[in-house]
Design a protein around this motif. Structure first.
Motif, PDB file in Angstrom:
ATOM      1  N   PHE A 101       0.806  -1.347   0.066  1.00  0.00           N
ATOM      2  CA  PHE A 101       0.152   0.011  -0.065  1.00  0.00           C
ATOM      3  C   PHE A 101       1.106   1.321  -0.193  1.00  0.00           C
ATOM      4  O   PHE A 101       0.326   2.373  -0.282  1.00  0.00           O
ATOM      5  N   SER A 102       2.298   1.110   0.218  1.00  0.00           N
ATOM      6  CA  SER A 102       3.251   2.349   0.120  1.00  0.00           C
ATOM      7  C   SER A 102       3.298   2.823  -1.328  1.00  0.00           C
ATOM      8  O   SER A 102       3.155   2.215  -2.183  1.00  0.00           O
ATOM      9  N   SER A 103       3.581   4.250  -1.310  1.00  0.00           N
ATOM     10  CA  SER A 103       4.100   4.807  -2.472  1.00  0.00           C
ATOM     11  C   SER A 103       5.398   4.352  -2.806  1.00  0.00           C
ATOM     12  O   SER A 103       5.857   4.682  -4.074  1.00  0.00           O
ATOM     13  N   GLU A 104       6.149   3.858  -2.163  1.00  0.00           N
ATOM     14  CA  GLU A 104       7.567   3.621  -2.284  1.00  0.00           C
ATOM     15  C   GLU A 104       7.777   2.342  -3.166  1.00  0.00           C
ATOM     16  O   GLU A 104       6.831   1.268  -3.070  1.00  0.00           O
ATOM     17  N   PRO A 105       8.850   2.012  -3.972  1.00  0.00           N
ATOM     18  CA  PRO A 105       9.050   0.682  -4.907  1.00  0.00           C
ATOM     19  C   PRO A 105       9.065  -0.386  -3.714  1.00  0.00           C
ATOM     20  O   PRO A 105       9.459  -0.356  -2.569  1.00  0.00           O
ATOM     21  N   VAL A 106       8.316  -1.510  -4.311  1.00  0.00           N
ATOM     22  CA  VAL A 106       8.409  -2.709  -3.255  1.00  0.00           C
ATOM     23  C   VAL A 106       9.514  -3.648  -3.574  1.00  0.00           C
ATOM     24  O   VAL A 106       9.618  -3.918  -4.917  1.00  0.00           O
ATOM     25  N   THR A 107      10.298  -4.100  -2.524  1.00  0.00           N
ATOM     26  CA  THR A 107      11.262  -5.140  -2.900  1.00  0.00           C
ATOM     27  C   THR A 107      11.086  -6.069  -1.896  1.00  0.00           C
ATOM     28  O   THR A 107      11.463  -6.361  -0.877  1.00  0.00           O
ATOM     29  N   PRO A 108      10.229  -7.270  -2.501  1.00  0.00           N
ATOM     30  CA  PRO A 108       9.965  -8.472  -1.739  1.00  0.00           C
ATOM     31  C   PRO A 108      11.357  -9.340  -1.399  1.00  0.00           C
ATOM     32  O   PRO A 108      12.240  -9.166  -2.017  1.00  0.00           O
ATOM     33  N   GLU A 109      11.307  -9.891  -0.479  1.00  0.00           N
ATOM     34  CA  GLU A 109      12.513 -10.884   0.096  1.00  0.00           C
ATOM     35  C   GLU A 109      12.289 -12.395  -0.464  1.00  0.00           C
ATOM     36  O   GLU A 109      11.420 -12.871   0.057  1.00  0.00           O
ATOM     37  N   ILE A 110      13.229 -12.884  -0.686  1.00  0.00           N
ATOM     38  CA  ILE A 110      13.161 -14.212  -1.160  1.00  0.00           C
ATOM     39  C   ILE A 110      13.828 -15.093   0.010  1.00  0.00           C
ATOM     40  O   ILE A 110      14.738 -14.813   0.593  1.00  0.00           O
ATOM     41  N   LEU A 111      12.666 -15.978   0.356  1.00  0.00           N
ATOM     42  CA  LEU A 111      13.086 -16.778   1.585  1.00  0.00           C
ATOM     43  C   LEU A 111      13.578 -18.139   1.113  1.00  0.00           C
ATOM     44  O   LEU A 111      14.507 -18.697   1.951  1.00  0.00           O
ATOM     45  N   ASN A 112      12.920 -18.663   0.032  1.00  0.00           N
ATOM     46  CA  ASN A 112      13.336 -19.838  -0.464  1.00  0.00           C
ATOM     47  C   ASN A 112      13.255 -19.980  -2.104  1.00  0.00           C
ATOM     48  O   ASN A 112      12.378 -19.377  -2.520  1.00  0.00           O
ATOM     49  N   TRP A 113      14.360 -20.628  -2.636  1.00  0.00           N
ATOM     50  CA  TRP A 113      14.229 -20.496  -4.100  1.00  0.00           C
ATOM     51  C   TRP A 113      14.938 -21.808  -4.464  1.00  0.00           C
ATOM     52  O   TRP A 113      16.286 -22.000  -4.470  1.00  0.00           O
ATOM     53  N   GLN A 114      14.367 -22.959  -5.170  1.00  0.00           N
ATOM     54  CA  GLN A 114      14.806 -24.111  -5.493  1.00  0.00           C
ATOM     55  C   GLN A 114      14.193 -24.850  -6.764  1.00  0.00           C
ATOM     56  O   GLN A 114      13.173 -24.496  -7.086  1.00  0.00           O
ATOM     57  N   LYS A 115      15.028 -25.612  -7.163  1.00  0.00           N
ATOM     58  CA  LYS A 115      14.389 -26.424  -8.496  1.00  0.00           C
ATOM     59  C   LYS A 115      14.670 -28.074  -7.907  1.00  0.00           C
ATOM     60  O   LYS A 115      15.910 -28.498  -7.444  1.00  0.00           O
ATOM     61  N   PHE A 116      13.782 -28.912  -8.221  1.00  0.00           N
ATOM     62  CA  PHE A 116      14.046 -30.191  -8.035  1.00  0.00           C
ATOM     63  C   PHE A 116      13.004 -31.103  -8.685  1.00  0.00           C
ATOM     64  O   PHE A 116      12.187 -30.716  -9.473  1.00  0.00           O
ATOM     65  N   SER A 117      13.370 -32.541  -8.948  1.00  0.00           N
ATOM     66  CA  SER A 117      12.741 -33.596  -9.670  1.00  0.00           C
ATOM     67  C   SER A 117      11.666 -34.052  -8.476  1.00  0.00           C
ATOM     68  O   SER A 117      11.916 -34.441  -7.442  1.00  0.00           O
ATOM     69  N   LEU A 118      10.473 -33.809  -8.769  1.00  0.00           N
ATOM     70  CA  LEU A 118       9.310 -34.393  -7.777  1.00  0.00           C
ATOM     71  C   LEU A 118       9.553 -35.787  -7.406  1.00  0.00           C
ATOM     72  O   LEU A 118       9.217 -36.218  -6.380  1.00  0.00           O
ATOM     73  N   TYR A 119      10.086 -36.624  -8.627  1.00  0.00           N
ATOM     74  CA  TYR A 119       9.899 -38.095  -8.024  1.00  0.00           C
ATOM     75  C   TYR A 119      11.177 -38.366  -7.321  1.00  0.00           C
ATOM     76  O   TYR A 119      11.148 -38.999  -6.107  1.00  0.00           O
TER      77      TYR A 119
END
Length: 306
Positions: A90-108
């Motif tokens: 809701f702020s007028s300032e640029p939003v910069t979300p934080e990455i908490l987790n970021w990964q790639k994997f084989s579901l199997y």
């Protein structure tokens, strides 16, 4: 609002729709009505169980969102967990979300690593794609996403389900499509049973995400095929990480930092020097960020018409 929207040109209406991540189609009157109808619906509204089989908007909306963005796949699934506060949005300032987790994997492989090998309907390492075999994968994954990441919003990449006048839908796409449907169904049941206490799930068209970001940065000319757009998206994410734009992460958080470091090694083919593909990781980040930016655009639209 509808009367004022009717005074705008077609191009201006399309621009509003694209900035908010809404469908861009139809006549001028249809687009105006689409904007009016969707402008009061927030994608970040969370829902709770009200009674058996029913969900209603939560009475108290959350002050902080944990947005879990999933790029669908069976052998190549990617996810990105972003944290952003309601105050930032809701702020007028640029939003910069934080990455908490970021990964790639084989579901199997992920399934086997969590002790579910006995539930697979296959005695070999070759995966069985029958519904009875995909079901335990989907249910186990959904439960783990909720318990591990504690998301308030889950954005799932929508799979292609028709030819749209081009080449036939590939068999692999249909398999992932089946998994996607199971994941949505399981998440819905977890909400209805009160296991996922408060949240919402969205199905996001990947073309819409791609069009939004490449259009915003003026990279859309001739960029329609995946062979063209994938390297562009990877380079876009790489530039953000190098310049500290649009998203942040703590270097002490290896769940985010290790993946972010891969983008510093990217080649012209959107792969690392060791050959690892990065487009899935880029896509899940862009999808999660798009959801946030679309909500900000919606709020600005309402503010401008008041």
């Amino acid at each position: 609002m509808l009367q004022r929207l009717s005074l705008l040109r077609n191009g201006e209406l399309k621009d509003i729709l694209q900035r908010c991540g809404w469908p861009v189609s139809g006549t001028k009157a249809v687009m105006a009505m689409e904007i009016q109808a969707r402008s009061h619906r927030s994608r970040l509204t969370t829902y709770q169980r009200s009674r058996p089989g029913m969900l209603e908007p939560a009475e108290k909306q959350l002050d902080e969102h944990r947005i879990l963005s999933i790029d669908m796949g069976i052998k190549n699934m990617a996810l990105c967990l972003l944290r952003v506060s309601r105050q930032e949005i809701f702020s007028s300032e640029p939003v910069t979300p934080e990455i908490l987790n970021w990964q790639k994997f084989s579901l199997y492989d992920h399934h086997l690593n969590h002790g579910y090998e006995n539930s697979l309907n296959s005695g070999t390492q070759d995966m069985d794609f029958a519904s009875v075999s995909l079901a335990p994968l989907a249910t186990a994954l959904a439960r783990q996403l909720i318990t591990t990441h504690k998301p308030t919003i889950i954005a799932i990449e929508k799979q292609r389900y028709r030819t749209t006048g081009s080449a036939a839908v590939q068999e692999w796409t249909l398999r992932v499509n089946k998994l996607e449907a199971m994941l949505h169904a399981t998440l819905r049941v977890l909400q209805e049973e009160g296991i996922w206490e408060q949240g919402a799930t969205h199905s996001i068209c990947p073309q819409k995400t791609t069009g939004y970001w490449l259009g915003r940065y003026g990279l859309t000319d001739g960029a329609r095929k995946g062979t063209v757009t994938k390297p562009l998206k990877v380079k876009l994410v790489k530039s953000w990480l190098e310049n500290g734009q649009n998203v942040v992460y703590k270097k002490s958080n290896f769940l985010a930092a290790d993946t972010a470091s891969l983008f510093s090694k990217v080649s012209s083919e959107a792969k690392t020097r060791t050959g690892e593909k990065l487009d899935d990781l880029a896509d899940c980040l862009l999808q999660g960020l798009a959801l946030i930016h679309w909500e900000i655009s919606r709020l600005k639209l309402l503010e401008g018409w008041e």
